[in-house]
Design a protein around this motif. Structure first.
Motif, PDB file in Angstrom:
ATOM      1  N   VAL A 130       0.722  -1.300  -0.025  1.00  0.00           N
ATOM      2  CA  VAL A 130      -0.054  -0.066  -0.006  1.00  0.00           C
ATOM      3  C   VAL A 130       0.892   1.358   0.009  1.00  0.00           C
ATOM      4  O   VAL A 130       0.643   2.153  -0.838  1.00  0.00           O
ATOM      5  CB  VAL A 130      -1.037  -0.115   1.296  1.00  0.00           C
ATOM      6  CG1 VAL A 130      -1.601   1.263   1.494  1.00  0.00           C
ATOM      7  CG2 VAL A 130      -1.885  -1.007   1.048  1.00  0.00           C
ATOM      8  N   TYR A 142      -6.381   1.529   4.472  1.00  0.00           N
ATOM      9  CA  TYR A 142      -5.722   0.354   4.954  1.00  0.00           C
ATOM     10  C   TYR A 142      -5.417   0.377   6.535  1.00  0.00           C
ATOM     11  O   TYR A 142      -5.371  -0.640   7.189  1.00  0.00           O
ATOM     12  CB  TYR A 142      -4.213   0.222   4.386  1.00  0.00           C
ATOM     13  CG  TYR A 142      -3.723  -1.099   4.638  1.00  0.00           C
ATOM     14  CD1 TYR A 142      -3.876  -2.354   3.903  1.00  0.00           C
ATOM     15  CD2 TYR A 142      -2.793  -1.361   5.584  1.00  0.00           C
ATOM     16  CE1 TYR A 142      -3.446  -3.336   4.078  1.00  0.00           C
ATOM     17  CE2 TYR A 142      -2.082  -2.447   5.624  1.00  0.00           C
ATOM     18  CZ  TYR A 142      -2.680  -3.699   4.831  1.00  0.00           C
ATOM     19  OH  TYR A 142      -1.942  -4.862   5.210  1.00  0.00           O
ATOM     20  N   SER A 159       0.876   3.746  -3.481  1.00  0.00           N
ATOM     21  CA  SER A 159       0.608   5.049  -3.276  1.00  0.00           C
ATOM     22  C   SER A 159       1.774   6.120  -3.724  1.00  0.00           C
ATOM     23  O   SER A 159       1.584   7.118  -4.355  1.00  0.00           O
ATOM     24  CB  SER A 159       0.241   5.538  -1.988  1.00  0.00           C
ATOM     25  OG  SER A 159      -1.136   4.942  -1.452  1.00  0.00           O
ATOM     26  N   LEU A 168      -5.689   5.876   0.286  1.00  0.00           N
ATOM     27  CA  LEU A 168      -5.609   4.275   0.436  1.00  0.00           C
ATOM     28  C   LEU A 168      -4.668   3.990   1.623  1.00  0.00           C
ATOM     29  O   LEU A 168      -5.225   2.894   2.290  1.00  0.00           O
ATOM     30  CB  LEU A 168      -4.623   3.966  -0.675  1.00  0.00           C
ATOM     31  CG  LEU A 168      -4.238   2.562  -1.048  1.00  0.00           C
ATOM     32  CD1 LEU A 168      -5.593   1.600  -1.101  1.00  0.00           C
ATOM     33  CD2 LEU A 168      -3.545   2.283  -2.027  1.00  0.00           C
TER      34      LEU A 168
END
Length: 422
Positions: free
Chosen positions: A244, A399, A248, A395
């Motif tokens: 993640v 998460y 990003s 994002l």
């Protein structure tokens, strides 16, 4: 008899002191950090040096843009393969030799690539170089956590990560400048010569492992121990976080140049290249994160880094260039804060096969690189920068919410204890 007993006690005391992990007060702590900082600077400069040269290869080899990009893709593929294989072997054979072999393996392709007229051979050499590059990251984090006391390990890891950021930034900028003034061949020979100097310094500065315990289990048991990491709920969450974070971060740097080339900015690629200097915040952010974590805890600082990363990306939605620049600086600060502490937490979590665990985290990290480039193309094409930036900014926070919503007991590391009790 009395003298003999005193001598024996003194010898035992010396052995205890000898085996004590290094702290920031020890000169060897700084030798380790200087060695790994220099080595990682070169490794990551070598990895990303190719990026500004992709348009040059289009003209040089008479190939398309997509084919030219394979020189970077094959490096990452080789790197992922190397992380898995070399990380596994470092648990059996040691750490320092893989660090030195990594440097050596990264140097030689720079001498060979300028000599070929075939782009197929060129990308094969890049694949080999990518595999060799993996030796350092596959062994370095495990080496740090074996040789340095826990209180100082987060700070040491942060220093190592900051040199990664500096190397990646320098590789992009310097290689592009040298290639523009002279040629990419000269840039590669320069990198090879610089790598040779780093190899010599690392050979003399880097201490041999004192606390490495090689796995003496049968090969099948080592494979079993390696696979146990993939059954650990806590480690799986950490590996997911690596994907993640990098997805990003890579997404921003992949698609922002296209955004800045269009309306209302109409910036040239030359001007856009200076935006990469925001990576300098990573050099500051990583050691700062390590220092802060020793006072307020790793988890709190890591959460702060994830939120900072998301906020920085959302700043780039603004139409004013100064605000976008500030947003990119905040993005880099947040990313390298979260990444350095996440990388550090892997070796702290596992009780066996630390090199393999570190490699698995880095594999997830580079899967994030892949997803952050090609996988986001449909979102860019359909929703452009504003839609993409909102997704990338939210994002890490989404998460984080998912992780926090999972019951604490379900997040506990179970496979390591199960492995040790077998």
């Amino acid at each position: 008899m009395f003298l003999k007993n005193n001598v024996t006690k003194e010898e035992n005391s010396n052995k205890t002191i000898e085996k004590k992990p290094y702290s920031v007060k020890d000169s060897y702590f700084w030798r380790i950090n200087a060695s790994l900082a220099l080595a990682s600077f070169f490794i990551f400069a070598s990895m990303y040096a190719i990026q500004p040269l992709l348009p040059v290869f289009v003209d040089e080899f008479q190939i398309s843009v997509s084919v030219s990009s394979l020189s970077m893709s094959f490096t990452i593929i080789g790197l992922i393969a190397g992380l898995i294989i070399l990380g596994f072997l470092s648990d059996r054979m040691g750490r320092t030799q893989f660090i030195k072999i990594s440097l050596l393996g990264a140097i030689f392709p720079f001498f060979l690539m300028p000599l070929t007229d075939s782009f197929i051979i060129f990308i094969i050499l890049r694949f080999i170089q990518g595999f060799a590059l993996a030796g350092l990251p596959a062994a370095a984090l495990a080496y740090l956590h074996e040789e340095i006391e826990p209180k100082s390990a987060a700070f040491a890891t942060a220093l190592y990560i900051s040199s990664n950021a500096l190397g990646g930034m320098a590789g992009r900028v310097i290689t592009g400048v040298v290639s523009d003034v002279m040629s990419w061949q000269v840039a590669f020979y320069g990198l090879a010569a610089f790598g040779g100097l780093i190899l010599i310094l690392t050979h003399f500065l880097l201490p041999h492992s004192k606390h490495f315990q090689p796995s003496r289990l049968p090969f099948s048991k080592d494979i079993e121990g390696f696979l146990f990491h993939l059954k650990d709920p806590q480690l799986l969450l950490v590996f997911g976080l690596g994907i993640v974070l990098q997805m990003s971060f890579t997404g921003v740097w992949t698609y922002l140049p296209f955004y800045l080339q269009g309306e209302p900015f109409l910036l040239s690629l030359h001007t856009i290249s200076y935006f990469f200097l925001a990576y300098g915040l990573g050099v500051i952010g990583s050691p700062l994160a390590g220092w802060l974590s020793s006072f307020i805890g790793l988890e709190k600082v890591r959460i702060g880094g994830m939120i900072t990363l998301g906020i920085g990306i959302l700043f780039t939605l603004h139409n004013a260039l100064p605000i976008i620049v500030v947003g990119l600086c905040i993005t880099c600060l947040g990313f390298f804060t979260a990444h350095s502490l996440t990388a550090s937490s892997v070796s702290e979590t596992v009780t066996h096969h630390k090199g393999s665990a570190s490699s698995l985290y880095l594999v997830s990290y580079y899967i994030g690189v892949t997803l952050g480039s090609s996988a986001l193309a449909p979102i860019w094409e359909n929703f452009h920068w504003k839609g993409l930036a909102v997704l990338l900014g939210l994002l890490p926070m989404i998460y984080l919410l998912i992780i926090r919503s999972i019951p604490h007991g379900s997040r506990q590391s179970t496979s390591n204890s199960a492995y040790m009790n077998k």
